[in-house]
Design a protein around this motif. Structure first.
Motif, short mmCIF file in Angstrom:
data_model
loop_
_atom_site.label_atom_id
_atom_site.label_comp_id
_atom_site.label_asym_id
_atom_site.label_seq_id
_atom_site.Cartn_x
_atom_site.Cartn_y
_atom_site.Cartn_z
N ALA A 27 0.85 -1.19 0.00
CA ALA A 27 0.00 0.00 0.00
C ALA A 27 0.89 1.25 0.00
O ALA A 27 1.92 1.28 0.66
N GLN A 28 0.47 2.26 -0.72
CA GLN A 28 1.25 3.49 -0.82
C GLN A 28 1.08 4.39 0.39
O GLN A 28 1.97 5.13 0.75
N ASN A 34 -7.75 6.38 -2.12
CA ASN A 34 -6.78 5.89 -3.09
C ASN A 34 -6.92 4.37 -3.18
O ASN A 34 -6.86 3.67 -2.17
N SER A 35 -7.08 3.83 -4.39
CA SER A 35 -7.22 2.37 -4.53
C SER A 35 -5.95 1.64 -4.12
O SER A 35 -5.96 0.45 -3.89
N LEU A 36 -4.83 2.36 -4.01
CA LEU A 36 -3.57 1.79 -3.54
C LEU A 36 -3.32 2.11 -2.07
O LEU A 36 -2.25 1.85 -1.54
N GLY A 37 -4.32 2.69 -1.41
CA GLY A 37 -4.22 3.01 0.01
C GLY A 37 -4.56 1.81 0.87
O GLY A 37 -5.42 1.01 0.53
N PRO A 41 -10.74 -1.24 0.95
CA PRO A 41 -11.11 -2.62 1.30
C PRO A 41 -10.43 -3.69 0.45
O PRO A 41 -10.15 -4.78 0.94
N ALA A 42 -10.13 -3.41 -0.79
CA ALA A 42 -9.50 -4.41 -1.65
C ALA A 42 -8.01 -4.56 -1.37
O ALA A 42 -7.39 -5.51 -1.83
N LYS A 43 -7.43 -3.67 -0.62
CA LYS A 43 -5.99 -3.66 -0.43
C LYS A 43 -5.54 -4.23 0.91
O LYS A 43 -4.51 -4.86 1.01
#
Length: 148
Positions: A27-28, A34-37, A41-43
């Motif tokens: 995760a960023q 942010n979808s990369l956060g 939920p997906a990360k």
């Protein structure tokens, strides 16, 4: 881990460097938008290499607090993190999984105790620690939440 994000510099600390299967999904940041956060939920699970003991407490210094996710019912079985959803009670005969889908370290793993100590141990020492915690703090001492 999200609840303590204000204490962590980066979500990268939640990934074991040996967890090659998950390292590509780091995760960023801790944001939800942010979808990369990490909070997305997906990360969350993909960006986490460690279990959390839901019954750990500083007044129980020998209970496991966190550790490598590659614990399974035995060394040949897939790790609980590959199949279990939600918290489960870990038996004292659990082992570091050597299953190819969960291999993080060869015959060892890492955990931190509630007293702040961190150790790298083999399966025998893991089992001993699980037993010590169960003997000292009761049958509810080893309730773990694994990342999926």
């Amino acid at each position: 881990f999200l609840s303590m994000s204000y204490e962590l510099v980066s979500p990268r600390i939640l990934l074991c460097p040996q967890d090659k299967a998950r390292f590509k999904d780091f995760a960023q940041d801790f944001s939800t938008t942010n979808s990369l956060g990490y909070a997305h939920p997906a990360k969350r699970d993909l960006a986490t290499s460690y279990f959390v003991n839901l019954s750990a407490d500083e007044v129980n210094p020998q209970s496991l607090l966190v550790g490598d996710r590659n614990i399974g019912p035995n060394a040949r079985a897939p790790a609980y993190s590959s199949a279990v959803q939600g918290a489960i009670q870990i038996g004292i005969n659990s082992a570091w999984s050597m299953h190819p889908s969960n291999l993080l370290h060869t015959n060892v793993g890492h955990y931190a105790l509630s007293d702040g100590g961190v150790q790298q141990v083999d399966t025998k020492k893991l089992q001993n620690q699980l037993k010590q915690a169960a003997d000292a703090y009761g049958t509810n001492a080893n309730w773990f939440l694994f990342p999926q």
